[in-house]
Design a protein around this motif. Structure first.
Motif, PDB file in Angstrom:
ATOM      1  N   GLU A   1      -6.067   4.971  -7.042  1.00 13.40           N
ATOM      2  CA  GLU A   1      -5.467   4.037  -8.084  1.00 13.40           C
ATOM      3  C   GLU A   1      -6.703   3.762  -8.703  1.00 13.40           C
ATOM      4  O   GLU A   1      -7.819   3.274  -8.094  1.00 13.40           O
ATOM      5  CB  GLU A   1      -4.842   2.997  -7.566  1.00 13.40           C
ATOM      6  CG  GLU A   1      -3.357   3.491  -6.685  1.00 13.40           C
ATOM      7  CD  GLU A   1      -2.525   4.080  -7.712  1.00 13.40           C
ATOM      8  OE1 GLU A   1      -2.555   3.705  -8.869  1.00 13.40           O
ATOM      9  OE2 GLU A   1      -1.647   5.044  -7.107  1.00 13.40           O
ATOM     10  N   ASP A   2      -6.543   3.482 -10.350  1.00 15.86           N
ATOM     11  CA  ASP A   2      -7.688   3.116 -11.022  1.00 15.86           C
ATOM     12  C   ASP A   2      -7.787   1.565 -11.104  1.00 15.86           C
ATOM     13  O   ASP A   2      -8.555   0.997 -11.164  1.00 15.86           O
ATOM     14  CB  ASP A   2      -7.457   3.656 -12.323  1.00 15.86           C
ATOM     15  CG  ASP A   2      -7.599   5.214 -12.466  1.00 15.86           C
ATOM     16  OD1 ASP A   2      -8.440   5.700 -11.812  1.00 15.86           O
ATOM     17  OD2 ASP A   2      -7.090   6.013 -13.312  1.00 15.86           O
ATOM     18  N   ASP A   3      -6.431   1.117 -10.774  1.00 12.11           N
ATOM     19  CA  ASP A   3      -6.270  -0.486 -10.948  1.00 12.11           C
ATOM     20  C   ASP A   3      -6.271  -0.866  -9.405  1.00 12.11           C
ATOM     21  O   ASP A   3      -5.452  -0.341  -8.796  1.00 12.11           O
ATOM     22  CB  ASP A   3      -5.403  -0.908 -11.941  1.00 12.11           C
ATOM     23  CG  ASP A   3      -5.599  -0.556 -13.400  1.00 12.11           C
ATOM     24  OD1 ASP A   3      -6.695  -0.497 -13.702  1.00 12.11           O
ATOM     25  OD2 ASP A   3      -4.678  -0.088 -14.123  1.00 12.11           O
ATOM     26  N   PRO A   4      -6.610  -2.090  -9.129  1.00 11.83           N
ATOM     27  CA  PRO A   4      -6.235  -2.704  -7.709  1.00 11.83           C
ATOM     28  C   PRO A   4      -5.160  -3.222  -7.711  1.00 11.83           C
ATOM     29  O   PRO A   4      -4.148  -3.479  -8.727  1.00 11.83           O
ATOM     30  CB  PRO A   4      -7.463  -3.858  -7.710  1.00 11.83           C
ATOM     31  CG  PRO A   4      -7.561  -4.273  -9.249  1.00 11.83           C
ATOM     32  CD  PRO A   4      -7.402  -3.106  -9.878  1.00 11.83           C
ATOM     33  N   VAL A   5      -4.832  -3.479  -6.442  1.00 15.82           N
ATOM     34  CA  VAL A   5      -3.343  -3.999  -6.024  1.00 15.82           C
ATOM     35  C   VAL A   5      -3.719  -5.652  -5.909  1.00 15.82           C
ATOM     36  O   VAL A   5      -4.694  -5.963  -4.981  1.00 15.82           O
ATOM     37  CB  VAL A   5      -2.641  -3.330  -4.874  1.00 15.82           C
ATOM     38  CG1 VAL A   5      -1.382  -4.232  -4.237  1.00 15.82           C
ATOM     39  CG2 VAL A   5      -2.572  -2.002  -5.005  1.00 15.82           C
ATOM     40  N   VAL A   6      -2.890  -6.433  -6.604  1.00 12.97           N
ATOM     41  CA  VAL A   6      -3.046  -7.794  -6.376  1.00 12.97           C
ATOM     42  C   VAL A   6      -2.057  -8.349  -5.426  1.00 12.97           C
ATOM     43  O   VAL A   6      -0.974  -8.352  -6.114  1.00 12.97           O
ATOM     44  CB  VAL A   6      -3.380  -8.348  -7.800  1.00 12.97           C
ATOM     45  CG1 VAL A   6      -3.648  -9.736  -7.786  1.00 12.97           C
ATOM     46  CG2 VAL A   6      -4.334  -7.633  -8.486  1.00 12.97           C
TER      47      VAL A   6
ATOM     48  N   LEU B   1       0.748  -1.179   0.023  1.00 11.71           N
ATOM     49  CA  LEU B   1      -0.119  -0.023  -0.033  1.00 11.71           C
ATOM     50  C   LEU B   1       0.692   1.333   0.170  1.00 11.71           C
ATOM     51  O   LEU B   1       0.553   2.413   0.130  1.00 11.71           O
ATOM     52  CB  LEU B   1      -0.946   0.085   1.202  1.00 11.71           C
ATOM     53  CG  LEU B   1      -1.810  -1.301   1.162  1.00 11.71           C
ATOM     54  CD1 LEU B   1      -2.711  -0.938   2.624  1.00 11.71           C
ATOM     55  CD2 LEU B   1      -2.706  -1.347   0.199  1.00 11.71           C
ATOM     56  N   GLY B   2       2.214   1.273   0.177  1.00 12.61           N
ATOM     57  CA  GLY B   2       3.023   2.317   0.002  1.00 12.61           C
ATOM     58  C   GLY B   2       2.962   2.947   1.199  1.00 12.61           C
ATOM     59  O   GLY B   2       2.964   4.309   1.152  1.00 12.61           O
ATOM     60  N   LEU B   3       3.104   2.495   2.427  1.00 10.48           N
ATOM     61  CA  LEU B   3       2.618   3.153   3.759  1.00 10.48           C
ATOM     62  C   LEU B   3       4.073   3.497   4.047  1.00 10.48           C
ATOM     63  O   LEU B   3       5.171   2.672   3.998  1.00 10.48           O
ATOM     64  CB  LEU B   3       1.845   2.259   4.893  1.00 10.48           C
ATOM     65  CG  LEU B   3       0.621   1.942   4.414  1.00 10.48           C
ATOM     66  CD1 LEU B   3       0.045   0.936   5.524  1.00 10.48           C
ATOM     67  CD2 LEU B   3      -0.312   2.981   4.171  1.00 10.48           C
ATOM     68  N   ASP B   4       4.280   4.501   5.158  1.00 13.03           N
ATOM     69  CA  ASP B   4       5.608   4.842   5.847  1.00 13.03           C
ATOM     70  C   ASP B   4       6.042   3.637   6.480  1.00 13.03           C
ATOM     71  O   ASP B   4       7.190   3.602   6.921  1.00 13.03           O
ATOM     72  CB  ASP B   4       5.574   6.272   6.217  1.00 13.03           C
ATOM     73  CG  ASP B   4       5.250   7.412   5.153  1.00 13.03           C
ATOM     74  OD1 ASP B   4       5.465   7.109   3.940  1.00 13.03           O
ATOM     75  OD2 ASP B   4       4.539   8.454   5.435  1.00 13.03           O
ATOM     76  N   SER B   5       4.971   3.313   7.514  1.00 18.90           N
ATOM     77  CA  SER B   5       5.356   2.555   8.535  1.00 18.90           C
ATOM     78  C   SER B   5       4.455   1.289   8.620  1.00 18.90           C
ATOM     79  O   SER B   5       3.266   1.609   7.937  1.00 18.90           O
ATOM     80  CB  SER B   5       5.227   3.082   9.862  1.00 18.90           C
ATOM     81  OG  SER B   5       4.226   3.683  10.081  1.00 18.90           O
ATOM     82  N   VAL B   6       4.627   0.204   9.159  1.00 18.36           N
ATOM     83  CA  VAL B   6       3.736  -0.778   9.344  1.00 18.36           C
ATOM     84  C   VAL B   6       2.264  -0.333  10.049  1.00 18.36           C
ATOM     85  O   VAL B   6       2.369   0.443  11.002  1.00 18.36           O
ATOM     86  CB  VAL B   6       4.249  -2.290   9.872  1.00 18.36           C
ATOM     87  CG1 VAL B   6       5.307  -2.521   9.231  1.00 18.36           C
ATOM     88  CG2 VAL B   6       4.607  -1.679  11.370  1.00 18.36           C
ATOM     89  N   PRO B   7       1.239  -0.913   9.558  1.00 17.31           N
ATOM     90  CA  PRO B   7      -0.272  -0.289  10.214  1.00 17.31           C
ATOM     91  C   PRO B   7      -0.398  -1.303  11.591  1.00 17.31           C
ATOM     92  O   PRO B   7      -1.104  -2.340  11.652  1.00 17.31           O
ATOM     93  CB  PRO B   7      -1.018  -0.559   9.115  1.00 17.31           C
ATOM     94  CG  PRO B   7      -0.485  -1.632   8.462  1.00 17.31           C
ATOM     95  CD  PRO B   7       1.183  -1.575   8.706  1.00 17.31           C
TER      96      PRO B   7
END
Length: 689
Positions: A559-564, A395-401
C-alpha cells in the motif's frame, strides 16, 4: 496428529523398574516428563485406546512422536530427576505453577563483615538469613522500623556505608538512634554482629525471653531512679510488642510448619502456602496453574512441593508440612523432603484442632485467589482477543495473528549496530523467545539494510529447522534452504559446522516457529526491506507491517498510504506495546555492548587472568598506567599473582599501545586511566537510536 501406535515401544523393551520418561514431539522438543514406580505399567497406560484416555492425555500422546526413559534405582531418585528435567526442558504438558508475584523477603546479610537488614527479592544467596516471604514490601519496612530502635542494625547500602566511613560522620539513622553506626566505629564489628544475631533470633520467634529481659532491666532502672533509661526501655518493649502483633500466634508450642491448600476446577488450580515459624504466620505466597495434564489433587500437591522445596536446603524446609491430600505414593516425597532438610520431615493431613482450622483458612485464601485470577484472566482474554481481531481486520489477514514478532534496529551514530526480536503469543510476551543480533555486514548507519539482514537471518534459520525436521526439503525454486552467510551473527546461537543450531536435546528450538505477523519499527522503507527479505526466501505466508513512531501509522508493503487505526483501538495499543518492547530490548543490548567496549582494557586479553586478580592488580597499583610501568618483580608482590602470570601481564601491557586519554564530556577533564566515566556515557545517550 500422530498415531501413538507409530512410536509405541515393542513388548518387553520397557523395563519393570523405577524411572523417568520423556515424550518428544516431531521437532524433538520434550513436551512431557513423568516418573513411575514401574515404567512398564505406567507407559502402558498411555498406549491404550484413545477413547479411554483423559482428553488432555489424549492431546499429549497424539502431539508426541517418540518416548524415551531413564532407569533409576529408587523412587526418590526418580522424583529428583523429574524435577530437574521439568525445570530444564519446560515441557508444555506438565503442570507449571506461575508465581503471581516476586515475593519480598526480610534478609539479614550475615555473610558481610557488618550485616545489613534489607528487603530482598529473587534467588536466595548463601550466607544470608531470610524471613518471609511477605505479601508487601511495606509490611517488611514497617516491622523493621519498629525493631530498629531496639536492634539498631545497619540498613544502609554499601555506598552509603563507605561514604560515611570516609567522612567520619554517620547518616541520619545514626543520629536518631536507629543505627548503631558501625561505619564510624561507635561499636565494633563483633558487637554489631551480635546485635544482628539478636535481631534474627527475635524474628525467628524467640521473643519471650528477650521481652522478659527488657522488662527486668526496665524495673531495675526504675528502682535505681534512672527514669529516662526506664522510659526508653518501656518504649522499646512497646515497639517489639507492636511488631509481634503484626503476626499473631496461630499455633501453640512455637510450631514450625508450612500449610499448603489447593483450590481447583476443571481447567485451573490455585495453590496457597502459609509459612508458620515459631507459631506465627511469617509468610504467605500463592501460585496459579493451567491443568494441562490429567492431574489429581495429590498430583497438584506433589508438584507444589517440588516447586516449593526444589531449591531449598536445611531450615528452609520445616519439620512439618501440612497438605490437603498426600502424594501417591507418599514415602518417596517424605524421604526427599527429609533429605533436603537433613532431618525427619512430617508430611501429613491435619485432622483436628488448630492446625485443621488454620488449614481451612489457607483453603479459603486459595479459593479467593482462584476466583480473582479467573476474573482478571477473563478480562484480559476479552481485551487481547479484541486487539488481535482488530489487527487482523485492519491488515486484511485471514486469521488473527496468534504469534507476532517485532524487529528493531539500534545504534549510536552508526556504531555498535544491533537488532532485537521480541515475541508476543496470544497477546502476551514470550521472553524466552526473544533474540538479539549483531550486524557486521557493513559499517555505518543504514537501518533499511540492517532490517533486511535481520529478517533474512531469522527466516533462514526457520527454513533450516524445517529442512532438518523433514517438513521442508526444498525451496520453491528447487534449491535447498540457504545456509547462514555469517555476515549477521545472533548472540547466544552456537552453530555446528553444517550451520545448524546445536539444541538437539529436546530444548526449545531457537527459530523453529514462524509468526503469523512480522512488525518492524519504522515506515515504508523498513517494511519494504522486510518484505523483500521474505520474498527472496520464498516465504509468502507471513504478513508484514511497520509502525511509524511519528503518527503511529501502520504501513503495509503493498500500500502507498498507511493504515490509521483509531487512537482508542486495542489493536493499536497492542502494536505499540510490541514496538516499544522491541525498542527497549534493542537499546538495552546496544548500551550494554557499548559499555563493555568502552570499559575494555589490555588486561582483558591476558590469558588466565580472571576478574578477581585483574581487580587486585588495579587496586594494588592504582591505575593501568602505573601497572604498565611496573616491573615483573613488583607485579609478583600482588597477592595471588605468580611469576608466570606477572610475566604474561607485563608482556601484554608492553605490546599494547597506550590508548588516547579519555575525556569527561560533562566537565572537559582529561582522565589518564583507560575507560570512559559514567558522565561520558550519559552524555552520549541523547544521540542513541
Amino acid at each position: 496428529m500422530a498415531d501413538p501406535s507409530s512410536y509405541r515401544p515393542k513388548p518387553g523393551q520397557i523395563p519393570d523398574s523405577p524411572g523417568v520418561y520423556k515424550f518428544r514431539d516431531e521437532h524433538g522438543r520434550v513436551i512431557y516428563v513423568g516418573k513411575a514406580k514401574s515404567l512398564r505399567q505406567r507407559l502402558a497406560n498411555y498406549f491404550q485406546d484413545l477413547a479411554g484416555l483423559h482428553p488432555r492425555t489424549r492431546t499429549m500422546v497424539t502431539t508426541a512422536a517418540s518416548v524415551e526413559w531413564t532407569v533409576v534405582t529408587t523412587e526418590v531418585e526418580a522424583l529428583q530427576l523429574e524435577y530437574s528435567w521439568i525445570k530444564e526442558f519446560d515441557p508444555r504438558f506438565n503442570v507449571k505453577y506461575r508465581d503471581d508475584k516476586s515475593y519480598p523477603y526480610l534478609a539479614v546479610t550475615l555473610n558481610e563483615e557488618f550485616p545489613r537488614v534489607q528487603v530482598m527479592r529473587g534467588a536466595k544467596k548463601k550466607g544470608v538469613r531470610y524471613f518471609g516471604p511477605y505479601a508487601h514490601a511495606w509490611a517488611i519496612r514497617e516491622t523493621v522500623d519498629l525493631m530498629l530502635r531496639v536492634f539498631p542494625v545497619r540498613t544502609c547500602s554499601a555506598g552509603v556505608f563507605k561514604r560515611s566511613a570516609q567522612i567520619g560522620r554517620p547518616c541520619l539513622l545514626g543520629y536518631i538512634g536507629k543505627c548503631s553506626a558501625p561505619c564510624v566505629g561507635r561499636i565494633s564489628a563483633e558487637e554489631h554482629r551480635e546485635l544482628a544475631e539478636e535481631f534474627c533470633d527475635f524474628m525467628a520467634g524467640r521473643t519471650g525471653a528477650y521481652l522478659r529481659r527488657l522488662e527486668r532491666r526496665m524495673q531495675e532502672a526504675a528502682e535505681e531512679m534512672e527514669y529516662e533509661r526506664a522510659a526508653r526501655l518501656r518504649d522499646d518493649i512497646g515497639a517489639l510488642k507492636r511488631a509481634m502483633e503484626k503476626s499473631a500466634v496461630v499455633l501453640a508450642d512455637a510450631t514450625d510448619a508450612d500449610l499448603i491448600a489447593v483450590a481447583e476446577d476443571e481447567l485451573e488450580a490455585a495453590v496457597q502456602i502459609f509459612h508458620v515459624r515459631g507459631g506465627r504466620v511469617r509468610g504467605q505466597r500463592g501460585w496459579v496453574t493451567d491443568k494441562v495434564e490429567a492431574v489429581t489433587t495429590s498430583g497438584l500437591v506433589e508438584h507444589a512441593l517440588q516447586q516449593l522445596y526444589g531449591e531449598e536446603r536445611g531450615d528452609a524446609v520445616p519439620k512439618e508440612v501440612l497438605v490437603p491430600a498426600l502424594p501417591e505414593p507418599v514415602e518417596p516425597v517424605a524421604q526427599w523432603l527429609s533429605q533436603r532438610r537433613g532431618s525427619q520431615v512430617s508430611l501429613r493431613i491435619p485432622q483436628r484442632g488448630d492446625k485443621k482450622d488454620l488449614m481451612a483458612t489457607v483453603g479459603r485464601n486459595a479459593q479467593q485467589a482462584l476466583a480473582l485470577h479467573k476474573t482478571k484472566r477473563a478480562s484480559d482474554l476479552t481485551t487481547r482477543s479484541r486487539a488481535l481481531e482488530e489487527i487482523a481486520e485492519a491488515l486484511g489477514l485471514d486469521s488473527v495473528p496468534l504469534r507476532i514478532e517485532c524487529f528493531d534496529i539500534s545504534h549510536l551514530q552508526g556504531e555498535d549496530v544491533v537488532a532485537s526480536m521480541v515475541v508476543f503469543e496470544d497477546g502476551l510476551v514470550r521472553k524466552s523467545e526473544y533474540r538479539r543480533f549483531q550486524i557486521k555486514g557493513f559499517e555505518g548507519q543504514d537501518d533499511v539494510r540492517s532490517m533486511h539482514e535481520v529478517i533474512g537471518r531469522r527466516f533462514k534459520r526457520y527454513l533450516q529447522e524445517k529442512q532438518k525436521s523433514g517438513e521442508w526439503t526444498e525451496e520453491p525454486d528447487g534449491g535447498t534452504a540457504a545456509p547462514v552467510d555469517g555476515v549477521l551473527t545472533a548472540v547466544g546461537e552456537p552453530d555446528r559446522a553444517d550451520g545448524r543450531p546445536v539444541d538437539d536435546d529436546g530444548r526449545p528450538k531457537r527459530f523453529a516457529y514462524p509468526p503469523q505477523l512480522v512488525v518492524v519499527d519504522g515506515g515504508a522503507p523498513q517494511v519494504a526491506a522486510a518484505r523483500r527479505a521474505l520474498d527472496e526466501l520464498g516465504i509468502d505466508d507471513v504478513a508484514v507491517c511497520g509502525l511509524a513512531k511519528r503518527l503511529e501509522e501502520v504501513w503495509l508493503p503493498t500500500e502507498d498510504d498507511p493504515v490509521v487505526l483509531p487512537r482508542s483501538s486495542e489493536g493499536l495499543y497492542l502494536l505499540q506495546r510490541v514496538r516499544d518492547e522491541a525498542h527497549r530490548f534493542a537499546i538495552t543490548y546496544q548500551r550494554n555492548k557499548r559499555s563493555k567496549r568502552l570499559k575494555s582494557s589490555p588486561l582483558d586479553a591476558v590469558p588466565g587472568l580472571g576478574d578477581t586478580r585483574r581487580q587486585a592488580l588495579l587496586k594494588h597499583f592504582g591505575s593501568l598506567k602505573k601497572l604498565r610501568a611496573a616491573t615483573v618483580d613488583e607485579i609478583c608482590e600482588v597477592p595471588g599473582v605468580g611469576r608466570k602470570t606477572a610475566e604474561t601481564v607485563a608482556a601484554a601491557l608492553a605490546g599494547a599501545a597506550p590508548s588516547a586519554p579519555a575525556v569527561n564530556t560533562a566537565t572537559g577533564e582529561i582522565i589518564e586511566d583507560d575507560g570512559a566515566p559514567p558522565a561520558a556515557l550519559s552524555a552520549e545517550r541523547g544521540q542513541e537510536r
